[in-house]
Design an enzyme around this catalytic site. Structure first.
Site, mmCIF file in Angstrom:
data_model
loop_
_atom_site.group_PDB
_atom_site.id
_atom_site.type_symbol
_atom_site.label_atom_id
_atom_site.label_comp_id
_atom_site.label_asym_id
_atom_site.label_seq_id
_atom_site.Cartn_x
_atom_site.Cartn_y
_atom_site.Cartn_z
ATOM 1 N N ASN A 85 97.501 32.896 16.963
ATOM 2 C CA ASN A 85 97.019 32.505 15.645
ATOM 3 C C ASN A 85 98.127 32.137 14.670
ATOM 4 O O ASN A 85 97.918 32.123 13.460
ATOM 5 C CB ASN A 85 96.142 33.615 15.066
ATOM 6 C CG ASN A 85 95.062 34.021 16.042
ATOM 7 O OD1 ASN A 85 95.112 35.106 16.599
ATOM 8 N ND2 ASN A 85 94.117 33.135 16.306
ATOM 9 N N VAL A 99 100.558 31.126 9.469
ATOM 10 C CA VAL A 99 99.479 31.959 10.007
ATOM 11 C C VAL A 99 98.145 31.263 9.798
ATOM 12 O O VAL A 99 97.845 30.758 8.714
ATOM 13 C CB VAL A 99 99.463 33.344 9.327
ATOM 14 C CG1 VAL A 99 98.256 34.161 9.764
ATOM 15 C CG2 VAL A 99 100.749 34.100 9.630
ATOM 16 N N CYS A 100 97.345 31.247 10.849
ATOM 17 C CA CYS A 100 96.000 30.669 10.794
ATOM 18 C C CYS A 100 95.010 31.828 10.926
ATOM 19 O O CYS A 100 94.814 32.375 12.006
ATOM 20 C CB CYS A 100 95.819 29.667 11.935
ATOM 21 S SG CYS A 100 94.193 28.893 11.933
ATOM 22 N N ILE A 101 94.436 32.200 9.804
ATOM 23 C CA ILE A 101 93.469 33.285 9.756
ATOM 24 C C ILE A 101 92.405 32.903 8.722
ATOM 25 O O ILE A 101 92.725 32.297 7.687
ATOM 26 C CB ILE A 101 94.170 34.628 9.431
ATOM 27 C CG1 ILE A 101 93.227 35.822 9.570
ATOM 28 C CG2 ILE A 101 94.817 34.593 8.075
ATOM 29 C CD1 ILE A 101 93.936 37.176 9.467
#
Length: 161
Positions: free
Chosen positions: A78, A85-87
């Site tokens: 992620n 950060v990909c959240i």
């Protein structure tokens, strides 16, 4: 300026209620960018590492989310190659145009820096491989945990240099 006031309030909240294994530094020159250090969470693939990151707040914060980017190399499903950060909670508010996320999973102004960091620490302990930002890391995480751990161990070692 509302953003500045909310950013300073978040900094104050972190100082009053710090998160174990996390330190934050705010430059007086630019309060919209913070330096963050996260110790790899215990019992996670990243345990023992020291990961430097930055949080960059937009001018329209808290209506829109900050960006969280690791400056230390980190191999994770992620986290994009460049460290971003990909959240879900860092995605812009509202419905996802592709239908992957519900609006309530995305950014809302009630989120704090503490809730963001806790979510990222949780992500380090339990990656979400259903929608990986790093396709290779997601595939290796799913198919070869030993190789995944070897690649992460390289990042942990580098983080200590």
């Amino acid at each position: 300026m509302k953003a500045l006031k909310v950013i300073l309030k978040n900094y104050e909240l972190f100082q009053k209620d710090p998160i174990d294994g996390v330190s934050i530094g705010m430059s007086e020159d630019n309060v919209f960018q913070w330096d963050v250090t996260i110790l790899g969470p215990k019992d996670s693939p990243y345990e023992g590492g020291i990961f430097n990151a930055e949080i960059t707040f937009p001018e329209n914060f808290p209506l829109y989310p900050p960006e969280f980017k690791f400056n230390t190399e980190i191999f994770h499903p992620n986290i994009y190659d460049g460290g971003k950060v990909c959240i879900s909670i860092l995605h812009p508010p509202g419905d996802d145009k592709w239908g992957y996320e519900k609006a309530e999973e995305r950014w809302r102004p009630v989120h704090s820096v503490n809730s963001i960091i806790i979510s990222i620490i949780s992500l380090l302990s339990a990656p979400n491989d259903e929608s990986p930002a790093n396709i290779d890391a997601g595939k290796i995480w799913r198919e070869d945990k030993v190789k995944f751990q070897q690649l992460v161990n390289d990042c942990v070692r580098k983080s200590l240099q």
